[in-house]
Motif scaffolding. Structure first.
Motif, PDB file in Angstrom:
ATOM      1  N   GLY A  33       0.808  -1.229   0.000  1.00  0.00           N
ATOM      2  CA  GLY A  33       0.000   0.000   0.000  1.00  0.00           C
ATOM      3  C   GLY A  33       0.833   1.267   0.000  1.00  0.00           C
ATOM      4  O   GLY A  33       2.060   1.230   0.109  1.00  0.00           O
ATOM      5  N   ASP A  34       0.146   2.395  -0.143  1.00  0.00           N
ATOM      6  CA  ASP A  34       0.795   3.707  -0.173  1.00  0.00           C
ATOM      7  C   ASP A  34       0.941   4.211   1.270  1.00  0.00           C
ATOM      8  O   ASP A  34      -0.040   4.426   1.975  1.00  0.00           O
ATOM      9  N   ARG A  35       2.190   4.426   1.667  1.00  0.00           N
ATOM     10  CA  ARG A  35       2.479   4.857   3.030  1.00  0.00           C
ATOM     11  C   ARG A  35       1.773   6.130   3.438  1.00  0.00           C
ATOM     12  O   ARG A  35       1.416   6.319   4.593  1.00  0.00           O
ATOM     13  N   LYS A  36       1.587   7.026   2.468  1.00  0.00           N
ATOM     14  CA  LYS A  36       0.963   8.324   2.778  1.00  0.00           C
ATOM     15  C   LYS A  36      -0.465   8.139   3.297  1.00  0.00           C
ATOM     16  O   LYS A  36      -0.942   8.938   4.099  1.00  0.00           O
ATOM     17  N   ASP A  37      -1.141   7.110   2.792  1.00  0.00           N
ATOM     18  CA  ASP A  37      -2.493   6.830   3.285  1.00  0.00           C
ATOM     19  C   ASP A  37      -2.449   6.306   4.715  1.00  0.00           C
ATOM     20  O   ASP A  37      -3.371   6.537   5.503  1.00  0.00           O
ATOM     21  N   ALA A  38      -1.393   5.575   5.038  1.00  0.00           N
ATOM     22  CA  ALA A  38      -1.313   4.909   6.347  1.00  0.00           C
ATOM     23  C   ALA A  38      -0.919   5.864   7.475  1.00  0.00           C
ATOM     24  O   ALA A  38      -1.353   5.703   8.620  1.00  0.00           O
ATOM     25  N   GLU A  39      -0.091   6.855   7.163  1.00  0.00           N
ATOM     26  CA  GLU A  39       0.469   7.713   8.223  1.00  0.00           C
ATOM     27  C   GLU A  39      -0.585   8.346   9.132  1.00  0.00           C
ATOM     28  O   GLU A  39      -0.444   8.303  10.356  1.00  0.00           O
ATOM     29  N   HIS A  86      -7.850   6.836  -2.913  1.00  0.00           N
ATOM     30  CA  HIS A  86      -8.851   5.794  -2.665  1.00  0.00           C
ATOM     31  C   HIS A  86      -9.771   6.180  -1.515  1.00  0.00           C
ATOM     32  O   HIS A  86      -9.687   5.606  -0.418  1.00  0.00           O
ATOM     33  N   PRO A  87     -10.665   7.167  -1.738  1.00  0.00           N
ATOM     34  CA  PRO A  87     -11.484   7.658  -0.615  1.00  0.00           C
ATOM     35  C   PRO A  87     -12.379   6.588   0.026  1.00  0.00           C
ATOM     36  O   PRO A  87     -12.613   6.641   1.230  1.00  0.00           O
ATOM     37  N   TYR A  88     -12.871   5.633  -0.768  1.00  0.00           N
ATOM     38  CA  TYR A  88     -13.727   4.607  -0.153  1.00  0.00           C
ATOM     39  C   TYR A  88     -12.924   3.685   0.775  1.00  0.00           C
ATOM     40  O   TYR A  88     -13.430   3.224   1.793  1.00  0.00           O
ATOM     41  N   ARG A  89     -11.660   3.429   0.408  1.00  0.00           N
ATOM     42  CA  ARG A  89     -10.794   2.653   1.306  1.00  0.00           C
ATOM     43  C   ARG A  89     -10.592   3.403   2.621  1.00  0.00           C
ATOM     44  O   ARG A  89     -10.636   2.833   3.705  1.00  0.00           O
ATOM     45  N   VAL A  90     -10.329   4.706   2.509  1.00  0.00           N
ATOM     46  CA  VAL A  90     -10.142   5.513   3.716  1.00  0.00           C
ATOM     47  C   VAL A  90     -11.428   5.511   4.547  1.00  0.00           C
ATOM     48  O   VAL A  90     -11.395   5.398   5.769  1.00  0.00           O
ATOM     49  N   GLY A  91     -12.571   5.598   3.874  1.00  0.00           N
ATOM     50  CA  GLY A  91     -13.859   5.530   4.566  1.00  0.00           C
ATOM     51  C   GLY A  91     -14.009   4.224   5.329  1.00  0.00           C
ATOM     52  O   GLY A  91     -14.454   4.200   6.484  1.00  0.00           O
ATOM     53  N   GLU A  92     -13.607   3.125   4.690  1.00  0.00           N
ATOM     54  CA  GLU A  92     -13.687   1.817   5.357  1.00  0.00           C
ATOM     55  C   GLU A  92     -12.711   1.767   6.547  1.00  0.00           C
ATOM     56  O   GLU A  92     -13.049   1.228   7.612  1.00  0.00           O
ATOM     57  N   ALA A  93     -11.525   2.335   6.386  1.00  0.00           N
ATOM     58  CA  ALA A  93     -10.564   2.379   7.495  1.00  0.00           C
ATOM     59  C   ALA A  93     -11.134   3.171   8.673  1.00  0.00           C
ATOM     60  O   ALA A  93     -10.975   2.800   9.842  1.00  0.00           O
ATOM     61  N   PHE A  94     -11.821   4.265   8.353  1.00  0.00           N
ATOM     62  CA  PHE A  94     -12.508   5.060   9.369  1.00  0.00           C
ATOM     63  C   PHE A  94     -13.526   4.230  10.132  1.00  0.00           C
ATOM     64  O   PHE A  94     -13.622   4.283  11.355  1.00  0.00           O
ATOM     65  N   ARG A  95     -14.320   3.474   9.385  1.00  0.00           N
ATOM     66  CA  ARG A  95     -15.351   2.633   9.988  1.00  0.00           C
ATOM     67  C   ARG A  95     -14.705   1.624  10.951  1.00  0.00           C
ATOM     68  O   ARG A  95     -15.169   1.422  12.076  1.00  0.00           O
ATOM     69  N   ILE A 108      -6.655  -2.026   9.250  1.00  0.00           N
ATOM     70  CA  ILE A 108      -6.613  -0.718   8.586  1.00  0.00           C
ATOM     71  C   ILE A 108      -5.457  -0.671   7.590  1.00  0.00           C
ATOM     72  O   ILE A 108      -5.617  -0.222   6.452  1.00  0.00           O
ATOM     73  N   GLY A 109      -4.293  -1.179   8.003  1.00  0.00           N
ATOM     74  CA  GLY A 109      -3.154  -1.253   7.083  1.00  0.00           C
ATOM     75  C   GLY A 109      -3.514  -2.040   5.830  1.00  0.00           C
ATOM     76  O   GLY A 109      -3.202  -1.634   4.700  1.00  0.00           O
ATOM     77  N   ALA A 110      -4.200  -3.174   6.020  1.00  0.00           N
ATOM     78  CA  ALA A 110      -4.571  -4.043   4.899  1.00  0.00           C
ATOM     79  C   ALA A 110      -5.590  -3.366   3.990  1.00  0.00           C
ATOM     80  O   ALA A 110      -5.440  -3.350   2.758  1.00  0.00           O
ATOM     81  N   VAL A 111      -6.638  -2.781   4.599  1.00  0.00           N
ATOM     82  CA  VAL A 111      -7.712  -2.150   3.820  1.00  0.00           C
ATOM     83  C   VAL A 111      -7.171  -0.984   2.993  1.00  0.00           C
ATOM     84  O   VAL A 111      -7.504  -0.826   1.814  1.00  0.00           O
ATOM     85  N   LEU A 112      -6.310  -0.163   3.607  1.00  0.00           N
ATOM     86  CA  LEU A 112      -5.761   0.992   2.894  1.00  0.00           C
ATOM     87  C   LEU A 112      -4.930   0.546   1.686  1.00  0.00           C
ATOM     88  O   LEU A 112      -4.855   1.235   0.681  1.00  0.00           O
ATOM     89  N   ALA A 113      -4.303  -0.641   1.828  1.00  0.00           N
ATOM     90  CA  ALA A 113      -3.473  -1.144   0.734  1.00  0.00           C
ATOM     91  C   ALA A 113      -4.304  -1.891  -0.301  1.00  0.00           C
ATOM     92  O   ALA A 113      -3.758  -2.412  -1.281  1.00  0.00           O
ATOM     93  N   GLY A 114      -5.613  -1.962  -0.082  1.00  0.00           N
ATOM     94  CA  GLY A 114      -6.472  -2.602  -1.074  1.00  0.00           C
ATOM     95  C   GLY A 114      -6.554  -4.114  -0.962  1.00  0.00           C
ATOM     96  O   GLY A 114      -6.904  -4.801  -1.931  1.00  0.00           O
ATOM     97  N   ALA A 115      -6.233  -4.676   0.197  1.00  0.00           N
ATOM     98  CA  ALA A 115      -6.338  -6.122   0.380  1.00  0.00           C
ATOM     99  C   ALA A 115      -7.790  -6.560   0.185  1.00  0.00           C
ATOM    100  O   ALA A 115      -8.724  -5.817   0.494  1.00  0.00           O
ATOM    101  N   GLY A 116      -7.976  -7.788  -0.306  1.00  0.00           N
ATOM    102  CA  GLY A 116      -9.327  -8.306  -0.551  1.00  0.00           C
ATOM    103  C   GLY A 116      -9.979  -8.835   0.714  1.00  0.00           C
ATOM    104  O   GLY A 116      -9.352  -8.888   1.776  1.00  0.00           O
ATOM    105  N   GLN A 117     -11.242  -9.227   0.575  1.00  0.00           N
ATOM    106  CA  GLN A 117     -12.006  -9.691   1.739  1.00  0.00           C
ATOM    107  C   GLN A 117     -11.367 -10.886   2.430  1.00  0.00           C
ATOM    108  O   GLN A 117     -11.283 -10.940   3.652  1.00  0.00           O
ATOM    109  N   GLN A 118     -10.945 -11.844   1.639  1.00  0.00           N
ATOM    110  CA  GLN A 118     -10.345 -13.059   2.210  1.00  0.00           C
ATOM    111  C   GLN A 118      -9.053 -12.738   2.942  1.00  0.00           C
ATOM    112  O   GLN A 118      -8.788 -13.250   4.027  1.00  0.00           O
ATOM    113  N   GLU A 119      -8.266 -11.862   2.330  1.00  0.00           N
ATOM    114  CA  GLU A 119      -7.009 -11.461   2.974  1.00  0.00           C
ATOM    115  C   GLU A 119      -7.294 -10.725   4.286  1.00  0.00           C
ATOM    116  O   GLU A 119      -6.622 -10.958   5.299  1.00  0.00           O
TER     117      GLU A 119
END
Lengths: 296, 296
Positions: B62-68, B135-144, B193-204
């Motif tokens: 994933g992109d580190r900037k999203d994770a920070e 990836h705003p929806y990923r960030v939204g999911e991380a928020f959730r 959150i790290g996984a979701v921001l990087a776009g990991a799938g449901q199974q992962e």
């Protein structure tokens, strides 16, 4: 069109139905806190902040579905602040609106945790907007506003200064700071979030902020005036309490005449900014007038 | 590749630089609370949760900037829970890690408000991810996830049950609940959150959750074991305190042998799930092993 009071009562009921969808079901090992949260949320607030979210969103023609999660969120943040304000180490209030305060009913530890939980659930509620929205960046911006106006540069910042200056004379600049942040910030957040979710532009948002800040200040100063001029029958709580507690208020600092002039100035300005917008929401205008000119 | 300890120390320093960017500047009328927040945030934590965010994000490329922003957020949530746990009406601890606890240094009212403020600033920090993400929806999911795992179905839910059962024998199902939520939920949130921001799938993501929960439980049970088997010199705090306080732990309920077996089972399972992924992060694996096999 039904008169304002009828419409207000309908929309408050609608708001309560929306909020109820975001309250927890009281089951599981952690049941006590779920009860404490629902107890506090159902203790009879005026639902002013969620109403402002909804009506400002309506003003700019936004999608109600985006606003609903933030309506619940605003009421949760407001309620959390009341729960923590009542704690023994803060205002030490055993009662609120004629009912036991949360800590008095559920214990001090649960009071702390119920307030914490409501802050967090506010953001949990708001995050549900991502599931329905077509405008994720707007929701992201609404999130940012919610956090900023709740935190150290908003409501909590105001509480801190208020708490620090308890039983002390307060200079004018700090009183302004407290008024602007402790009450004003959440009113501002409510209106701004409604506007942002509806896609209002930067200039429109700046106007909405100014309206909300004026209303917040006028509301606060009106509170100080009523404490001097009203009667216990009308107000539903003892009057003259500010003087008894040697509390610095706008009235003690500036006198009652100047306070009245200031309420009028702030209100006139707020309404004139509202009228300068290209959009119109009659109900929102009435709501603002009610807030400022209230007699209790 | 430098050895694990060198790398760990570098990455902790890097994490602290990132967190520092999100801490408030100590100026303004509300200065006291800003000091109290920074005092608590700089009291010497291991930065475990932000490290898990960063390394799980790295695992999935994933992109580190999203994770920070979420690294700072996780540490703030964790710190807020420590501040409120120490309050007189909770654990009543005057010291933490050899320094005065926040309320003991700044007063009980500021302790409540500093904890509140850190919860809110966590979400404020996280909301800054919207300014940088593609990836705003990923960030939204991380928020959730952040809100869900912090709140009544996460960390706070665990605290509630823990507080309610203080000085009482705890049945196994409730102890599991406390362990799973009070510590486990934030570890799970960090990795997820790290996984979701990087776009990991449901199974992962499901695998990551399981790994984190196993690690959290093993960590907790290892804590119980060390309280019985370690020495004050190694642990840096008094041993035998659980028995002295008649505290129910995994060891008092199941015995030391079964506790050790359970740590091994949970660890083996966590590592085996980690190995079943198509991606690899050697450092994350070492970090997990360190957490589970720690002697202090």
């Amino acid at each position: 069109m039904p008169d304002f009071k009828t419409l207000l009562s309908e929309r408050v009921k609608e708001t309560e139905r929306i909020i109820a969808e975001y309250l927890p079901v009281e089951e599981g090992h952690q049941k006590t806190i779920l009860e404490a949260m629902n107890y506090s949320m159902n203790a009879g607030g005026k639902r002013l902040r969620p109403l402002l979210v909804m009506e400002t969103c309506r003003l700019f023609g936004g999608d109600r579905k985006d606003a609903e999660p933030f309506m619940a969120a605003m009421e949760m943040i407001h309620t959390s602040s009341l729960i923590h304000d009542d704690l023994p180490c803060m205002d030490n209030d055993q009662y609120r609106r004629g009912k036991k305060s949360t800590w008095a009913k559920y214990g001090e530890d649960m009071g702390v945790l119920a307030g914490d939980a409501l802050i967090v659930e506010a953001f949990a509620a708001a995050s549900r907007a991502f599931e329905v929205t077509k405008h994720p960046y707007r929701v992201g911006e609404a999130f940012r506003i919610l956090a900023e106006k709740t935190g150290i540069y908003g409501m909590i910042g105001g509480q801190v200064v208020d708490v620090e200056l308890t039983n002390q004379p307060i200079p004018k600049d700090k009183l302004d700071f407290i008024y602007r942040l402790k009450t004003g910030a959440l009113l501002e957040a409510s209106m701004l979030i409604g506007a942002v979710l509806a896609g209002a532009g930067q200039q429109e948002c700046a106007k909405i902020s100014q309206i909300a800040l004026n209303v917040g200040l006028a509301f606060q100063i009106q509170d100080d005036i009523l404490d001097v001029t009203s009667s216990q029958e009308v107000l539903g709580k003892p009057v003259g309490s500010d003087e008894k507690n040697c509390k610095t208020t706008y009235v003690t600092l500036e006198g009652i005449e100047k306070a009245r002039e200031e309420v009028k100035r702030l209100s006139d300005e707020a309404l004139s900014i509202l009228h300068s917008l290209d959009v119109k929401n009659e109900f929102l205008e009435q709501l603002i007038i009610m807030l400022i000119t209230r007699e209790k």
